[in-house]
Write a protein that holds these residues in place. Structure first.
Motif, PDB file in Angstrom:
ATOM      1  N   SER A 230       0.821  -1.212   0.000  1.00 53.53           N
ATOM      2  CA  SER A 230       0.000   0.000   0.000  1.00 53.53           C
ATOM      3  C   SER A 230       0.853   1.259   0.000  1.00 53.53           C
ATOM      4  CB  SER A 230      -0.893   0.037   1.251  1.00 53.53           C
ATOM      5  OG  SER A 230      -1.631  -1.158   1.403  1.00 53.53           O
ATOM      6  N   HIS A 232      -1.080   4.018   0.865  1.00 54.28           N
ATOM      7  CA  HIS A 232      -1.871   4.671   1.893  1.00 54.28           C
ATOM      8  C   HIS A 232      -2.640   3.632   2.707  1.00 54.28           C
ATOM      9  CE1 HIS A 232      -1.284   8.016  -0.984  1.00 54.28           C
ATOM     10  NE2 HIS A 232      -1.213   8.740   0.108  1.00 54.28           N
ATOM     11  N   LEU A 233      -2.664   3.840   4.007  1.00 49.21           N
ATOM     12  CA  LEU A 233      -3.428   3.023   4.946  1.00 49.21           C
ATOM     13  C   LEU A 233      -4.471   3.925   5.583  1.00 49.21           C
ATOM     14  CD1 LEU A 233      -1.968   0.678   7.728  1.00 49.21           C
ATOM     15  CD2 LEU A 233      -3.756   2.341   8.236  1.00 49.21           C
ATOM     16  N   VAL A 234      -5.746   3.558   5.466  1.00 43.11           N
ATOM     17  CA  VAL A 234      -6.837   4.388   5.980  1.00 43.11           C
ATOM     18  C   VAL A 234      -7.448   3.730   7.217  1.00 43.11           C
ATOM     19  CG1 VAL A 234      -9.159   5.247   5.494  1.00 43.11           C
ATOM     20  CG2 VAL A 234      -7.364   5.462   3.765  1.00 43.11           C
ATOM     21  N   PRO A 256       3.113   2.476   4.206  1.00 42.39           N
ATOM     22  CA  PRO A 256       2.203   3.494   3.685  1.00 42.39           C
ATOM     23  C   PRO A 256       2.053   4.693   4.616  1.00 42.39           C
ATOM     24  CG  PRO A 256       0.960   1.665   4.610  1.00 42.39           C
ATOM     25  CD  PRO A 256       2.403   1.265   4.669  1.00 42.39           C
ATOM     26  N   ILE A 273     -11.242   6.364   1.292  1.00 44.35           N
ATOM     27  CA  ILE A 273     -10.594   5.154   0.760  1.00 44.35           C
ATOM     28  C   ILE A 273     -10.452   5.248  -0.754  1.00 44.35           C
ATOM     29  CG2 ILE A 273     -10.866   2.662   0.443  1.00 44.35           C
ATOM     30  CD1 ILE A 273     -12.417   2.676   3.141  1.00 44.35           C
ATOM     31  N   TYR A 276      -7.823   8.094  -1.949  1.00 47.26           N
ATOM     32  CA  TYR A 276      -6.411   7.755  -1.791  1.00 47.26           C
ATOM     33  C   TYR A 276      -6.057   6.400  -2.398  1.00 47.26           C
ATOM     34  CZ  TYR A 276      -5.540  11.738   1.225  1.00 47.26           C
ATOM     35  OH  TYR A 276      -5.381  13.011   1.711  1.00 47.26           O
ATOM     36  N   ALA A 278      -6.590   3.545  -1.320  1.00 44.05           N
ATOM     37  CA  ALA A 278      -5.925   2.866  -0.205  1.00 44.05           C
ATOM     38  C   ALA A 278      -5.851   1.363  -0.440  1.00 44.05           C
ATOM     39  CB  ALA A 278      -6.670   3.149   1.095  1.00 44.05           C
ATOM     40  N   VAL A 281      -7.023  -0.983   4.858  1.00 39.61           N
ATOM     41  CA  VAL A 281      -8.049  -0.279   5.622  1.00 39.61           C
ATOM     42  C   VAL A 281      -8.249  -1.004   6.947  1.00 39.61           C
ATOM     43  CG1 VAL A 281     -10.493   0.363   5.735  1.00 39.61           C
ATOM     44  CG2 VAL A 281      -9.242   0.583   3.577  1.00 39.61           C
ATOM     45  N   VAL A 305      -8.489  -1.775  -2.381  1.00 39.23           N
ATOM     46  CA  VAL A 305      -8.221  -2.311  -1.041  1.00 39.23           C
ATOM     47  C   VAL A 305      -7.884  -3.799  -1.150  1.00 39.23           C
ATOM     48  CG1 VAL A 305      -9.124  -2.701   1.279  1.00 39.23           C
ATOM     49  CG2 VAL A 305      -9.775  -0.631   0.011  1.00 39.23           C
TER      50      VAL A 305
END
Length: 531
Positions: A230, A232-234, A256, A273, A276, A278, A281, A305
Motif C-alpha cells: 500500500s 496509503h493506509l486508511v 504506507p 478510501i 487515496y 488505499a 483499511v 483495497v
C-alpha cells in the motif's frame, strides 16, 4: 532488537525526511522530518517546564487532532516522560479519575478543550512557542519547510472541496535534523515506561495499562516495512484506544502513509478510501456494519483495497461476508487482542468454513485455553483464553501483581476453545455468559444466529433477570424493516437450542458503544431494567 519510540521516529526522519507519515483529511500532511523536529522542540519545552524522566503527562485530543497528538505523544516520550493518551469524548469526571489515578503532572490538549486542573496544562502550539525554534519571520516558507501545529477542521460534506476552518497556530522553520537535538534530552531506555492506556471500562472501572518502549516498538525497524502493498493506509480509530495507538506506531514504522478523518461517517470514510486508492483499511465491526448499511460498495470504487482489517471485537460472519462484496479484492481479516495483551494477537482471514473463529497466534505469540488457575486444557475444551507475547509484557499501572498478568501470560477475560488445528473460537466474555437455569448461554453464539436474519443490521445479546431461571437471554436489534419478536424466534428455532432463544426482543435505533467501538452491554441492561 530493542528500540524506543523516539529511535523509531529519528531513524525514519533520517532516512526519509520528506516522506509523508500522517494525513488527516482537511489538514496539512505531516512528514517524518517535521514530526521529529516538532517532537524534539516540544520535548525541550517539557524539560524546561520541569518535566522529568518517568513523569506522566496526559494527552487529551480528538479525531481532528491526530497530527498534534502524534507530535505531543512522541515529544513526551522524547523528554523521557510517560504519555497517557485520552479521548476528548471522555466526561470531565472520567478524565479527572484517569489523570489522578496515574498521578499526571500536567496535560497537553487540543485548543478549546476544558480539562481538569491537574498540574499544568498547555496546547502543542503553546509549548512550541516556548522554545527557541519559533520563528517570527512572516514570509511564507518554501514547500516542505512549513510545519503547522494546529489542524484544519473540515466542515465539508465530501472530498471534492472544503470550507475548512483553519486552526493553524504557530509556524516553524527548521534546518538540519541535528539543529534541534538538545543536550538537555537523554534518550529513554527500551525498558522505560512509555505509555499508560486506560481500558474502556465495559466490565468495571477503567484501569491504566502500562507499556514500555520495548513493548510498543516490538517488531519495528525491519528492512521490509509492514503493508508494503500500500501507499496509503486508511483508518478511523479514535485517540485513546489500543487500536488507535497501533495506527500511531504504524505511522512511524509501516510503509504506507497513514490517513484518517476528523469524524467517521460511512460516506466520508468510503470516499477517503476511494480518493487515496488505499491498499489497506482498518476499522471496527460497528464501522463495518455502518458501511454495509449505507451501501457504500454501490457508490464508491473500493477495488484498490487488498487488506481490510477489523479489530476491537469479533467480526460477525454475516458482516464479513457482506464486506467481501463491497471490497471485491480485499482479504477480510479479524484481529483479536486486548489492551492488556498487545502486541500479542491472533489473526483470522475470513473463511466461510470456519465461522466464528478469530484465528491463530502470529509473530511468535501464543494462545492457550486454561483454567482460572492457569492449568492448560485439551483441544476442544472450553475455558479461559490466555495470551502471551514475545515482547516485554504490559501491566496494570499501580497494580503490577494483578491476577490478569501471570508469568508472562495475560488472562483475556474471554471464554473460548481451540480446535485440533489451533484455531481459536470465542465462546463469550466471561462476564457476559448468560446462566439460565442449568444452562450457560453464549451471547456470541446467539448474536451469530440473529445476524443471519436478512432484516437484522446489528444485534447484541445479553442477560436480564428472571424470577425462576435466574437469567434469560434478551436481544437488542437494529433492523432494516420492522421485525416482530415472534418472527425472529421462529427464524431462530432451527439455529438455537430452546434455552438459547431470546425471551425478550427489543428494537432500538442504535446500540450504545464505548469509544473503542464495543457494545456497552451494561448500558443495555440498565435501559432494559428501566423500560
Amino acid at each position: 532488537m530493542n528500540l524506543t519510540v523516539p529511535q523509531l521516529l529519528r531513524d525514519r526522519a533520517l532516512t526519509d525526511p520528506d516522506g509523508v507519515a500522517l494525513i488527516v483529511h482537511g489538514s496539512v500532511p505531516l512528514t517524518y522530518g517535521q514530526w521529529h523536529e516538532r517532537s524534539t522542540a516540544l520535548a525541550n519545552s517539557l524539560v524546561a517546564r520541569g518535566v522529568t524522566r518517568g513523569d506522566r503527562v496526559g494527552l487529551v485530543f480528538g479525531g481532528a487532532d491526530w497530527v498534534d497528538y502524534a507530535v505531543a505523544f512522541c515529544g513526551v516520550l522524547t523528554s523521557g516522560a510517560v504519555a497517557v493518551p485520552l479521548s476528548d469524548r471522555l466526561s470531565t469526571a472520567d478524565l479527572r479519575f484517569m489523570l489522578e489515578n496515574c498521578r499526571a503532572t500536567g496535560v497537553i490538549h487540543a485548543g478549546g478543550l476544558t480539562v481538569p486542573e491537574i498540574g499544568w496544562s498547555a496546547t502543542v502550539a503553546g509549548l512550541h512557542a516556548e522554545t527557541s525554534y519559533e520563528t517570527a519571520d512572516p514570509t511564507p516558507p518554501e514547500p516542505g519547510d512549513l510545519t503547522v501545529s494546529g489542524s484544519e477542521r473540515s466542515t465539508d460534506s465530501g472530498f471534492g472541496g472544503s470550507t475548512a476552518e483553519s486552526e493553524r497556530h504557530v509556524s516553524f522553520r527548521f534546518g538540519d535534523l541535528g539543529d534541534v537535538e538538545s543536550a538537555h534530552l537523554k534518550d529513554p531506555e527500551p525498558g522505560d515506561l512509555a505509555q499508560i492506556l486506560y481500558t474502556s471500562g465495559t466490565t468495571g472501572r477503567p484501569k491504566g495499562v502500562s507499556a514500555t518502549h520495548a513493548n510498543l516498538a516490538y517488531g519495528c525497524g525491519a528492512k521490509r516495512r509492514p503493508f508494503a502493498h500500500s501507499t496509503h493506509l486508511v483508518h478511523a480509530f479514535p485517540i485513546g484506544t489500543n487500536a488507535g495507538q497501533t495506527m500511531l506506531i504504524n505511522a512511524l514504522d509501516a510503509h504506507p502513509a497513514v490517513v484518517t478523518l476528523p469524524r467517521f461517517t460511512p460516506s466520508r470514510f468510503a470516499a477517503l478510501i476511494e480518493s487515496y486508492r488505499a491498499g489497506t483499511v482498518f476499522l471496527v465491526p460497528a464501522m463495518a456494519i455502518e458501511l454495509m448499511k449505507a451501501g457504500v460498495g454501490e457508490r464508491h470504487d473500493l477495488s484498490d483495497v487488498l487488506l481490510l482489517g477489523s479489530a476491537a471485537a469479533p467480526l460477525p460472519s454475516a458482516v464479513a461476508q457482506a464486506l467481501t462484496k463491497a471490497f471485491p479484492n480485499a482479504t477480510i481479516t479479524n484481529y483479536y487482542t486486548s489492551t492488556e495483551a498487545a502486541p500479542a494477537q491472533t489473526i483470522m482471514m475470513f473463511d466461510p468454513d470456519r465461522p466464528g473463529s478469530v484465528g491463530r497466534p502470529v509473530a511468535g505469540g501464543r494462545v492457550r485455553i486454561a483454567t482460572a488457575e492457569g492449568e492448560p486444557l485439551a483441544a476442544g475444551e472450553t475455558g479461559e483464553v490466555w495470551m502471551r507475547s514475545p515482547a516485554a509484557p504490559r501491566a496494570y499501572y499501580g497494580d503490577p501483581e494483578s491476577g490478569t498478568f501471570r508469568n508472562g501470560w495475560v488472562r483475556m477475560g474471554d471464554l473460548g476453545r481451540i480446535d485440533a488445528e489451533g484455531y481459536l473460537y470465542l465462546v463469550d466474555r466471561e462476564s457476559d455468559v448468560v446462566k439460565s437455569g442449568a444452562y450457560k448461554v453464549s451471547t456470541i453464539h446467539v448474536e451469530e444466529a440473529v445476524y443471519q436474519h436478512p432484516a437484522v443490521i446489528e444485534a447484541a445479546a445479553f442477560g436480564v433477570p428472571h424470577p425462576v431461571l435466574g437469567t434469560v437471554v434478551s436481544v437488542a436489534l437494529v433492523t432494516r424493516v420492522p421485525l416482530a419478536p415472534e418472527e425472529l424466534r421462529l427464524f431462530l428455532m432451527d439455529r438455537l437450542a430452546s434455552y438459547e432463544l431470546p425471551a425478550h426482543v427489543v428494537t432500538v435505533d442504535t446500540l450504545p458503544r464505548n469509544d473503542g467501538g464495543k457494545v456497552d452491554k451494561r448500558a443495555l441492561r440498565r435501559a432494559t431494567e428501566n423500560a
